[in-house]
Design a protein around this motif. Structure first.
Motif, PDB file in Angstrom:
ATOM      1  N   ARG A  15       0.827  -1.209   0.000  1.00  0.00           N
ATOM      2  CA  ARG A  15       0.000   0.000   0.000  1.00  0.00           C
ATOM      3  C   ARG A  15       0.871   1.274   0.000  1.00  0.00           C
ATOM      4  O   ARG A  15       0.529   2.264  -0.651  1.00  0.00           O
ATOM      5  CB  ARG A  15      -0.923  -0.016   1.230  1.00  0.00           C
ATOM      6  CG  ARG A  15      -1.805   1.180   1.387  1.00  0.00           C
ATOM      7  CD  ARG A  15      -2.782   1.365   0.244  1.00  0.00           C
ATOM      8  NE  ARG A  15      -3.753   2.403   0.558  1.00  0.00           N
ATOM      9  CZ  ARG A  15      -4.547   2.982  -0.335  1.00  0.00           C
ATOM     10  NH1 ARG A  15      -4.501   2.600  -1.609  1.00  0.00           N
ATOM     11  NH2 ARG A  15      -5.398   3.907   0.042  1.00  0.00           N
ATOM     12  N   GLU A  18       1.862   1.885  -3.456  1.00  0.00           N
ATOM     13  CA  GLU A  18       0.724   2.418  -4.225  1.00  0.00           C
ATOM     14  C   GLU A  18       0.599   3.936  -4.006  1.00  0.00           C
ATOM     15  O   GLU A  18       0.468   4.701  -4.963  1.00  0.00           O
ATOM     16  CB  GLU A  18      -0.535   1.736  -3.676  1.00  0.00           C
ATOM     17  CG  GLU A  18      -1.544   1.282  -4.691  1.00  0.00           C
ATOM     18  CD  GLU A  18      -2.625   0.481  -3.961  1.00  0.00           C
ATOM     19  OE1 GLU A  18      -2.425  -0.734  -3.799  1.00  0.00           O
ATOM     20  OE2 GLU A  18      -3.655   1.064  -3.548  1.00  0.00           O
ATOM     21  N   ARG A  50      -4.135   5.437   9.498  1.00  0.00           N
ATOM     22  CA  ARG A  50      -5.169   4.496   9.057  1.00  0.00           C
ATOM     23  C   ARG A  50      -6.553   5.114   9.276  1.00  0.00           C
ATOM     24  O   ARG A  50      -6.800   5.726  10.325  1.00  0.00           O
ATOM     25  CB  ARG A  50      -5.053   3.209   9.876  1.00  0.00           C
ATOM     26  CG  ARG A  50      -5.901   2.072   9.376  1.00  0.00           C
ATOM     27  CD  ARG A  50      -5.752   0.842  10.252  1.00  0.00           C
ATOM     28  NE  ARG A  50      -4.419   0.263  10.281  1.00  0.00           N
ATOM     29  CZ  ARG A  50      -3.888  -0.456   9.285  1.00  0.00           C
ATOM     30  NH1 ARG A  50      -4.580  -0.677   8.191  1.00  0.00           N
ATOM     31  NH2 ARG A  50      -2.667  -0.953   9.401  1.00  0.00           N
ATOM     32  N   ILE A  54     -12.856   3.153   6.944  1.00  0.00           N
ATOM     33  CA  ILE A  54     -12.598   2.312   5.760  1.00  0.00           C
ATOM     34  C   ILE A  54     -12.251   0.897   6.208  1.00  0.00           C
ATOM     35  O   ILE A  54     -12.737  -0.094   5.650  1.00  0.00           O
ATOM     36  CB  ILE A  54     -11.436   2.885   4.914  1.00  0.00           C
ATOM     37  CG1 ILE A  54     -11.823   4.243   4.322  1.00  0.00           C
ATOM     38  CG2 ILE A  54     -11.043   1.922   3.805  1.00  0.00           C
ATOM     39  CD1 ILE A  54     -10.751   4.865   3.448  1.00  0.00           C
ATOM     40  N   LEU A  58     -14.416  -2.424   5.020  1.00  0.00           N
ATOM     41  CA  LEU A  58     -13.820  -3.485   4.210  1.00  0.00           C
ATOM     42  C   LEU A  58     -13.730  -4.800   4.979  1.00  0.00           C
ATOM     43  O   LEU A  58     -13.902  -5.876   4.402  1.00  0.00           O
ATOM     44  CB  LEU A  58     -12.438  -3.064   3.707  1.00  0.00           C
ATOM     45  CG  LEU A  58     -12.455  -1.918   2.690  1.00  0.00           C
ATOM     46  CD1 LEU A  58     -11.040  -1.521   2.314  1.00  0.00           C
ATOM     47  CD2 LEU A  58     -13.223  -2.315   1.438  1.00  0.00           C
ATOM     48  N   GLU A  87      -6.851  -7.005   2.621  1.00  0.00           N
ATOM     49  CA  GLU A  87      -7.175  -5.861   1.773  1.00  0.00           C
ATOM     50  C   GLU A  87      -7.654  -4.683   2.632  1.00  0.00           C
ATOM     51  O   GLU A  87      -7.313  -3.528   2.376  1.00  0.00           O
ATOM     52  CB  GLU A  87      -8.252  -6.301   0.784  1.00  0.00           C
ATOM     53  CG  GLU A  87      -8.256  -5.632  -0.566  1.00  0.00           C
ATOM     54  CD  GLU A  87      -6.889  -5.372  -1.199  1.00  0.00           C
ATOM     55  OE1 GLU A  87      -5.939  -6.157  -1.024  1.00  0.00           O
ATOM     56  OE2 GLU A  87      -6.782  -4.332  -1.861  1.00  0.00           O
ATOM     57  N   GLN A  91      -5.911  -1.150   2.404  1.00  0.00           N
ATOM     58  CA  GLN A  91      -6.625  -0.005   1.812  1.00  0.00           C
ATOM     59  C   GLN A  91      -6.978   1.063   2.834  1.00  0.00           C
ATOM     60  O   GLN A  91      -7.250   2.208   2.470  1.00  0.00           O
ATOM     61  CB  GLN A  91      -7.900  -0.477   1.093  1.00  0.00           C
ATOM     62  CG  GLN A  91      -7.630  -1.342  -0.119  1.00  0.00           C
ATOM     63  CD  GLN A  91      -6.703  -0.671  -1.134  1.00  0.00           C
ATOM     64  OE1 GLN A  91      -6.855   0.504  -1.434  1.00  0.00           O
ATOM     65  NE2 GLN A  91      -5.725  -1.411  -1.633  1.00  0.00           N
ATOM     66  N   SER A  92      -7.005   0.698   4.114  1.00  0.00           N
ATOM     67  CA  SER A  92      -7.341   1.704   5.135  1.00  0.00           C
ATOM     68  C   SER A  92      -6.133   2.589   5.471  1.00  0.00           C
ATOM     69  O   SER A  92      -6.285   3.585   6.170  1.00  0.00           O
ATOM     70  CB  SER A  92      -7.875   1.024   6.394  1.00  0.00           C
ATOM     71  OG  SER A  92      -6.929   0.108   6.891  1.00  0.00           O
ATOM     72  N   VAL A  94      -3.995   5.530   4.604  1.00  0.00           N
ATOM     73  CA  VAL A  94      -4.233   6.663   3.697  1.00  0.00           C
ATOM     74  C   VAL A  94      -3.056   7.646   3.673  1.00  0.00           C
ATOM     75  O   VAL A  94      -3.124   8.670   2.998  1.00  0.00           O
ATOM     76  CB  VAL A  94      -5.563   7.381   4.035  1.00  0.00           C
ATOM     77  CG1 VAL A  94      -6.755   6.504   3.670  1.00  0.00           C
ATOM     78  CG2 VAL A  94      -5.630   7.792   5.501  1.00  0.00           C
ATOM     79  N   HIS A 114      -2.714  10.038   0.605  1.00  0.00           N
ATOM     80  CA  HIS A 114      -3.355   9.631  -0.648  1.00  0.00           C
ATOM     81  C   HIS A 114      -4.108  10.842  -1.215  1.00  0.00           C
ATOM     82  O   HIS A 114      -4.762  11.572  -0.457  1.00  0.00           O
ATOM     83  CB  HIS A 114      -4.339   8.484  -0.358  1.00  0.00           C
ATOM     84  CG  HIS A 114      -4.806   7.815  -1.607  1.00  0.00           C
ATOM     85  ND1 HIS A 114      -5.755   8.374  -2.445  1.00  0.00           N
ATOM     86  CD2 HIS A 114      -4.464   6.631  -2.171  1.00  0.00           C
ATOM     87  CE1 HIS A 114      -5.964   7.559  -3.464  1.00  0.00           C
ATOM     88  NE2 HIS A 114      -5.191   6.487  -3.318  1.00  0.00           N
TER      89      HIS A 114
END
Ligand code: COA
Length: 215
Positions: A15, A18, A50, A54, A58, A87, A91-92, A94, A114
């Motif tokens: 992450r 990303e 985090r 989110i 998820l 995931e 994804q949490s 940020v 992000h």
């Protein structure tokens, strides 16, 4: 509060990579650089922010992942599984940030959020967490380099008392841009502590209100 700061772990790196690509489109650190930082650099401190809303959403979708973790077949069955994040855990995340301590100077190496969560106070939350780490590990000054054109970052640093002290010509090799070198005053002085405490209180109030609105 909706947002929590945690230590970065190896499992977070997919992450981080990303977000790194989005935050630094022309000059990313490779994943291996973060791996080295976490594994080998005793003076480095890396954190993530985090979004727990989110994460919960998820996680609810994913169900209980521990039930579905695949078993390794012989002869690898005795090996510890690699650290892996779900995931939801990935994804949490940020945003992230880091620093190195050199004697009593904390050098901020990176700070990024992000693009989808910018201007919500999370870059500031990361910087506040880095300064708090600075206090914990005995730093007396904070310093960093920033592209001369990076207005959002300069404004953030300025808010926390970083001042431009010098310029490093053509520091960034992707476009030969100059870097400003910024330093705080001594962070242990009563004046700095007071400024820091005031900004931190206002930030936490803002984030608490946003958390209430977000439910
Ligand atoms: C710099 C960065 C981390 C800021 O993150 P963010 O989550 O948007 O920042 P915040 O919402 O916490 O903003 C905190 C302060 O930064 C300043 N700021 C942030 N974005 C700004 C913008 N677009 N314009 C002007 N000031 C800005 C403001 O002073 C703001 O305080 P305020 O809310 O009281 O106005 C983010 O823009 C980023 O990831 N950029 C790409 C990576 C990067 O350049 N990192 C810095 C490397 S040196």
């Amino acid at each position: 509060m909706r947002y929590v700061i945690e230590r970065m772990t190896m499992a977070d790196l997919p992450r981080i990579t990303e977000i790194e690509k989005l935050a630094y489109p022309t000059s990313q650190w490779p994943t291996s650089a973060y791996r080295r930082e976490l594994q080998d650099n005793n003076w480095a401190h890396y954190i993530v922010v985090r979004d727990t809303v989110i994460a919960q959403r998820l996680q609810a979708q994913e169900g209980d992942l521990t039930q579905t973790a695949p078993r390794r077949a012989f002869p690898f069955a005795f090996l510890q599984p690699r650290p892996q994040a779900s995931e939801a855990q990935l994804q949490s995340i940020v945003g992230y940030a880091g620093l190195w301590l050199m004697v009593d100077e904390a050098h901020v190496t990176t700070i990024a959020t992000h693009p989808s969560v910018r201007r919500r106070g999370l870059g500031e939350l990361l910087l506040v967490a880095l300064i708090d780490i600075g206090y914990e590990i005995g730093a007396r000054w904070m310093t960093l380099e920033v592209r001369v054109s990076n207005e959002p970052a300069k404004a953030l640093y300025h808010k926390y008392g970083f001042k431009i002290v010098s310029t490093r010509p053509r520091y960034y090799s992707d476009n030969n841009e100059d870097a400003y070198i910024m330093w705080t005053d001594e962070i242990t002085t009563p004046a700095y502590r007071q400024m820091f405490a005031e900004h931190k209180t206002a930030l936490f109030e803002r984030l608490k209100q946003e958390s209430t609105v977000a439910g």
